[in-house]
Design a protein around this motif. Structure first.
Motif, short mmCIF file in Angstrom:
data_model
loop_
_atom_site.label_atom_id
_atom_site.label_comp_id
_atom_site.label_asym_id
_atom_site.label_seq_id
_atom_site.Cartn_x
_atom_site.Cartn_y
_atom_site.Cartn_z
N HIS C 112 0.82 -1.20 0.00
CA HIS C 112 0.00 0.00 0.00
C HIS C 112 0.87 1.27 0.00
O HIS C 112 0.54 2.26 -0.63
N LEU C 327 2.21 3.84 20.74
CA LEU C 327 3.06 2.92 21.50
C LEU C 327 2.35 1.59 21.82
O LEU C 327 2.94 0.53 21.64
N ASP C 329 0.02 0.14 20.17
CA ASP C 329 -0.11 -0.62 18.92
C ASP C 329 1.24 -1.24 18.55
O ASP C 329 1.31 -2.36 18.05
N LEU C 474 -2.17 -7.89 7.33
CA LEU C 474 -3.44 -7.17 7.51
C LEU C 474 -4.65 -8.10 7.39
O LEU C 474 -5.47 -8.16 8.30
N LEU C 478 -6.80 -8.56 10.84
CA LEU C 478 -8.02 -7.76 10.99
C LEU C 478 -9.17 -8.61 11.54
O LEU C 478 -9.97 -8.15 12.34
N LEU C 490 -2.68 -2.05 11.23
CA LEU C 490 -4.10 -1.70 11.21
C LEU C 490 -4.27 -0.19 11.38
O LEU C 490 -5.08 0.44 10.71
N LYS C 491 -3.47 0.35 12.28
CA LYS C 491 -3.57 1.79 12.55
C LYS C 491 -3.16 2.59 11.30
O LYS C 491 -3.80 3.58 10.96
N TYR C 493 -3.41 1.70 8.18
CA TYR C 493 -4.49 1.63 7.19
C TYR C 493 -5.67 2.50 7.60
O TYR C 493 -6.31 3.13 6.78
N ASN C 494 -5.95 2.50 8.90
CA ASN C 494 -7.06 3.29 9.41
C ASN C 494 -6.80 4.78 9.22
O ASN C 494 -7.66 5.53 8.78
N TYR C 495 -5.58 5.21 9.54
CA TYR C 495 -5.22 6.61 9.39
C TYR C 495 -5.16 7.00 7.92
O TYR C 495 -5.44 8.14 7.56
N LEU C 496 -4.81 6.02 7.10
CA LEU C 496 -4.73 6.27 5.67
C LEU C 496 -6.11 6.68 5.15
O LEU C 496 -6.26 7.57 4.33
N HIS C 497 -7.13 6.01 5.68
CA HIS C 497 -8.49 6.33 5.28
C HIS C 497 -8.87 7.73 5.74
O HIS C 497 -9.48 8.51 5.02
N TYR C 498 -8.46 8.06 6.95
CA TYR C 498 -8.80 9.37 7.50
C TYR C 498 -8.07 10.49 6.74
O TYR C 498 -8.50 11.62 6.72
N GLY C 499 -6.97 10.12 6.09
CA GLY C 499 -6.24 11.11 5.30
C GLY C 499 -5.17 11.82 6.08
O GLY C 499 -4.68 12.86 5.68
#
Lengths: 349, 226, 534
Positions: C112, C327, C329, C474, C478, C490-491, C493-499
């Motif tokens: 990614h 930390l 995570d 992942l 997940l 996971l974090k 990818y999650n932050y990636l979505h949030y931008g």
């Protein structure tokens, strides 16, 4: 001892030492906790939900153990997990940023009814009649436009004139309409316009060469960077770009007199049937559905449209009134399978 | 130290002030040597004294730190010259048979005959297979023959292109006496017939005595011609 | 049979077999149950099974496109890996040789991130091209998908080829060098001997590209695996997804078969002289060009994500909240990584010993180890949920603990650990073990004082490799990570979505630096372990 054996022993010891120190470090970093807890499976962005979980723990002393979804798994990861765990549920609460998957879970028999006292002032349209789930404030479907690339007088006002602004179709983006809220939007159009008209509209997008992207956040990023001129996304994504200082405008479509309005996608909270911690689960749902929580979510900008008057203006919308589509949530869900099948057929060619 | 051969015949190999290093350590320090055509010379000495390094420097498999190497009056290394190993006209037999596992024995031998026509290379291969008693094994792969056979095949391969100079780095290691005798017989017969110059690194005094009357010996910290 | 002999038998054959039976239960049973469930659905009236198993029309076209994609990644990727590894293996420059310490750890950068970095770069380049009035590069579709996927997988191709080439004895090459030019040595000797390495690399790249849709989907290239997910999200039915995976299995199982066959033929002989190859290559210009190009591409795949991450994470340095928030995570990720290493090593040890033996059941172990490699990660996750949450192993109460993601990562990455151990096992001088077996007090004495210490470098390498892969996993994590225990990946990818691109870049940079540290440590260990006995 030979040189080789000596060296090997040193290496072997180093090997053990390294792993043991990693284990120790990992244990220290991860920390441990005891006491009352609630397990929340959530598709809501971690950056927002984490703040709320911390607040809940501070107020109630109950620890939230979250499992987050990620968009890379097409938001189906968590749903699959809940369904697969049906025989021995592990989650207490499912909190989603949309309603389709929640209704699906209801159909799969994974949810338990719970009518929360905090939901009494939430309009009936947002609530499942037996209490299997409850909707609250949400986000809307919007068009995000790069204002450096298009003059304001050319902004489209309706989905039906999306392609008439003079912008080349390959400069317009949508997310794959089989997944996430774009799938919900497609189903909503099926319910509003009828399957034929909705399929034909999507077919035109495809035929004209509109860019079909991996997710709403990708649409947002490409418009914000100027790679695309405009694209359909949700308010949470769109205002994320606005707040990051991107040169974008957020446009609500079909708001004119007699227009159909835009899709409003509420958050939903549901109790899992056979939840391991039912008491704390109910407490969490009560807390989540409180007007003050909805107000807090409005303030941080995670939701843009409250479902009731919570006495706070939306961070992003201010006092703008947004007209929503009139089709009800159940009708949208009823159209989902056929619209997804059509969209898969159309866009996976 | 000067070990220039007294023989008047034109040398096939000439080393002048050859210096070889491994890292910071000097392995060979100013070697001078002339080996006349057709001569057989054994190189003997304790482990680590630089016997193999000397052969590798001559072959161009290692790059000397100083001095020159000439083969048949042609400067191949040093003084700004560098000739690729395959253009030096020599053969090399390693401590291991080093037969290419994906080729048959015949293909291994034929590999170095790329300059010849097809007929001539087949004839040469057949000759060597016969000479080294390998005819029955021509279509076998290296993992299908014995250690002694592999050793003979390895020598046959190195002699195939008629090298003027054949370098042998302990080629008989791990062979029992009778196999060693056989392999040496084949080697010496073929070398005699083709008038090949041999440089043989060995630990074995008996083997050295069979190959040559003269040896380059490492004694008391220096090289002497005995 | 004497007591001592019995003990030897137990330790050399029965113990590894016992461990593998345990593995069969852990890995085989969940997958077996999933297939039974799918076939029961067929028997119970699932009428669509024929169209699912034998795709036609759109699905067939998608399958062919997937096949084309996998070939397009695997063939050039393998050749570049080969040319790059050959250059690094034979160069005389120590500095260039040390590059491998940086290149291999870059395997830990999630695909990614490669996609993100290359998108940004292509966007910048297109901006420049536009200003110069030149046509833009293609930023969507087949070509860029192939490119980015290849970049993400190059470290693997390079690592496999480097392992292969370092297993080829110098004598074999030098025997050719004295009679033939380098070009001929490369084409006639090096290339054929390295062929098993080439086919290992090819089948690995092919397999991964066949099964992973994440990069192509970012560039609007639809693949069959995305089709499975797409239909899965309509039905949420594991049996349906399993049946849809069957045509993919028809392609992935032969690739897995080729992979195991090639691996067993890798030229991993003990390198004869132990002498470093000093091989001043004199190549024809086209080969020289290919060699330079391959090193350049290897550097690009390393530097482009690094540079983009560094530039993008600069603003994040003003506040380090993202780091302190992450930390826990990081702790969970480390636990999963270390746990996976610990769980994988005994299985890998037993599998490698069994496969390396001449016993008749070695093929069965191969297939068992390889099978999860041919299955999409979410299916492995679902299969494990069915068995461990309410199925056969629910009594263990291990579900909802970190054991589950660790088990999933073990299943997914065991083949890699086995590959590595096997390659080292083949290099061990059997006489060293033979000597120990004669002098030992008992087999445990040999196992702990000779065998394990001698292979400690290999175990360390295998452990760290699976740890790095597990930290980046992942698809299965997940589905199986316990509540409250998110991982760093996971974090991200999650932050990636949030931008939150600064925080994402910062976290990715952190992940990359951890992987790089591990890679350098490995490199150092491997170098110090490379000395051979006299």
């Amino acid at each position: 001892m030979s040189r080789l054996a000596w060296r090997s022993n040193i290496l072997f010891n180093r090997f053990l030492l390294f792993f043991l120190s990693m284990l120790l470090l990992a244990t220290v970093l991860s920390g441990c906790g005891t006491g009352k807890s609630v397990v929340v499976y959530t598709a809501v962005d971690q950056v927002y939900s984490e703040q709320l979980f911390t607040q809940f723990t501070q107020e109630t002393g109950i620890r939230v153990l979250p499992v987050f979804d990620v968009e890379a798994a097409k938001t189906t990861g968590l749903i699959n997990r809940i369904i697969a765990e049906k025989e021995n549920p592990q989650a207490d609460v499912f909190w989603s940023n949309e309603f389709i998957q929640t209704i699906l879970l209801q159909e799969k028999g994974v949810l338990a009814p719970y009518v929360s006292a905090s939901a009494k002032d939430i309009p009936q349209a947002f609530k499942e009649e037996k209490g299997y789930w409850t909707g609250f404030g949400g986000r809307a479907r919007v068009l995000i436009i790069n204002r450096d690339k298009l003059s304001r007088d050319k902004y489209p006002t309706s989905l039906l004139n999306l392609l008439d602004s003079g912008v080349s179709p390959d400069q317009i983006g949508i997310a794959l309409p089989m997944f996430g809220t774009t799938a919900t939007h497609a189903a909503a159009l099926y319910a509003q316009w009828g399957p034929e008209a909705a399929l034909s509209w999507h077919g035109t997008l495809k035929e004209k060469g509109v860019r079909v992207l991996d997710g709403n956040s990708v649409v947002r990023d490409l418009v914000a960077s100027g790679e695309l001129i405009m694209g359909l996304t949700d308010t949470d994504d769109a205002y994320g770009a606005v707040n990051n200082g991107a040169p974008v405008d957020v446009v609500y479509l079909d708001q004119e007199e007699g227009g159909m309005g835009t899709l409003i996608n509420p958050n939903t909270a549901a109790l899992i049937a056979g939840a391991p911690h039912p008491e704390t689960a109910r407490l969490f749902i009560d807390w989540l559905l409180k007007p003050s929580t909805e107000a807090a979510l409005l303030k941080v900008g995670f939701i843009d449209l409250p479902c009731r008057d919570v006495g706070v203006q939306s961070l992003n919308l201010g006092d703008t009134v947004v007209k929503g589509m009139s089709v009800n949530l159940a009708a949208i869900y009823a159209n989902l399978e056929v619209s997804r099948t059509d969209m898969t057929e159309l866009f996976m060619k | 130290m000067n070990m220039v051969n007294e023989n008047e015949a034109a040398p096939v190999l000439s080393l002048r002030n050859l210096v070889c290093r491994r890292g910071e350590r000097i392995i060979l320090d100013g070697i001078n040597l002339d080996v006349p055509a057709g001569a057989h010379l054994c190189i003997r000495g304790p482990s680590g004294c630089g016997k193999s390094t000397l052969l590798r420097a001559i072959a161009g498999l290692d790059i000397p730190a100083g001095g020159t190497v000439s083969i048949r009056d042609r400067l191949v290394s040093g003084a700004g010259a560098w000739v690729q190993p395959h253009l030096r006209g020599l053969g090399f037999v390693f401590q291991t048979p080093a037969l290419w596992p994906h080729m048959t024995i015949a293909e291994n031998i034929r590999f170095g005959l790329h300059g010849m026509g097809k007929g001539a290379s087949s004839e040469r291969t057949d000759h060597l297979l016969k000479r080294f008693s390998l005819s029955d094994l021509r279509n076998r792969h290296p993992d299908e023959i014995s250690g002694g056979e592999a050793r003979r095949a390895s020598i046959a391969r190195s002699m195939a292109p008629h090298p003027a100079l054949l370098l042998l780095d302990e080629p008989m290691t791990h062979l029992d006496e009778s196999l060693k005798e056989d392999a040496l017989d084949f080697l010496l017969e073929e070398a005699e017939e083709a008038h090949t110059t041999l440089l043989l690194v060995t630990h074995d005094a008996g083997e050295a005595a069979r190959v040559s009357a003269r040896s380059l010996l490492f004694q008391e910290g220096g090289w002497v011609l005995a | 049979m004497t007591g001592g002999k019995k003990r030897n038998q137990i330790l050399r054959f029965h113990l590894p077999s016992g461990i593998l039976v345990l593995y069969t239960l852990l890995a085989g049973l969940p997958l077996l149950l999933l297939s039974v469930q799918a076939f029961t659905a067929v028997a119970g009236g699932e009428t669509e099974w024929r169209t699912l198993v034998f795709p036609q029309g759109r699905r067939l076209a998608l399958l062919l496109q997937t096949l084309g994609f996998a070939f397009s990644v695997a063939i050039p990727g393998t050749l570049i890996g080969f040319a790059g590894a050959a250059t690094l293996r034979f160069t005389r420059s120590r500095r260039i040789r040390h590059l491998s310490a940086f290149l291999i750890p870059s395997a830990a950068i999630p695909p990614h991130i490669h996609a993100m970095a290359w998108s940004v770069l292509v966007f910048w380049i297109n901006g420049l091209l536009k200003r110069s009035g030149l046509p833009p590069l293609q930023d969507q579709g087949f070509i860029i998908s192939v490119w980015v996927q290849m970049m993400a997988l190059l470290p693997f191709a390079f690592g496999i080829m480097l392992l292969t080439l370092s297993g080829i004895s110098n004598d074999l090459l030098e025997a050719s060098r004295v009679t033939a030019p380098d070009r001929r040595t490369i084409l006639r000797i090096l290339f054929p001997i390295a062929l098993p390495g080439l086919s290992t690399s090819f089948s690995f790249l092919f397999l991964v590209s066949l099964l992973d849709y994440s990069v192509p989907s970012l560039f609007q290239l639809n693949l069959y695996t995305l089709g499975i997910f797409s239909e899965y999200s309509i039905r949420y039915d594991a049996s349906h997804a399993f049946l849809m995976s069957v045509p993919l299995l028809f392609l992935s199982l032969p690739a897995a078969w080729l992979l195991q066959r090639s691996l067993r033929r890798l030229p991993l002989i003990p390198s004869g002289s132990g002498r470093e190859a000093r091989w001043p290559l004199r190549l024809p210009f086209w080969m020289h060009g290919l060699s330079c190009l391959s090193v350049l591409l290897l550097l690009l795949q390393l530097l482009v994500p690094l540079a983009v991450l560094a530039v993008q994470s600069l603003p994040a340095l003003s506040s380090m909240d993202w780091l302190t928030d992450s930390l826990p995570d990081m702790g969970i990720s480390l636990l999963i990584g270390v746990g996976t290493a610990f769980l994988t090593l005994p299985f890998a040890h037993a599998a490698a010993l069994s496969i390396d033996s001449r016993r008749h059941n070695r093929h069965a172990w191969w297939w068992l180890v390889m099978l999860p490699l041919a299955l999409p990660a979410p299916l492995i996750g679902i299969a494990l949920i069915h068995t461990w949450n309410a199925g056969a192993f629910s009594w263990t109460s291990l579900y909802n603990t970190l054991f589950m993601p660790i088990l999933a990562c073990t299943l997914r990455f065991l083949p890699f650990a086995v590959f590595l151990l096997l390659s080292f096992l083949k290099r061990v001088d059997r006489n060293l073990i033979g000597a120990a077996l004669i002098l030992q007090k008992n087999s445990l004495h040999t196992l702990f004082r000779i065998f394990l210490p001698m292979l400690s470098g290999a175990y360390l390498g295998a452990g760290l490799l699976v740890a790095v892969l597990a930290i980046g996993e992942l698809g299965a994590t997940l589905l199986l990570t316990p509540p409250g225990a998110g991982t760093l990946t996971l974090k991200i990818y999650n932050y990636l979505h949030y931008g939150s691109s600064e925080a994402v870049s910062g976290l990715c940079l952190l992940l990359y630096l951890i992987a790089l540290g591990i890679g350098l440590f490995l490199q150092k260990t491997a170098t110090s372990n490379n000395r051979r006995p006299a």
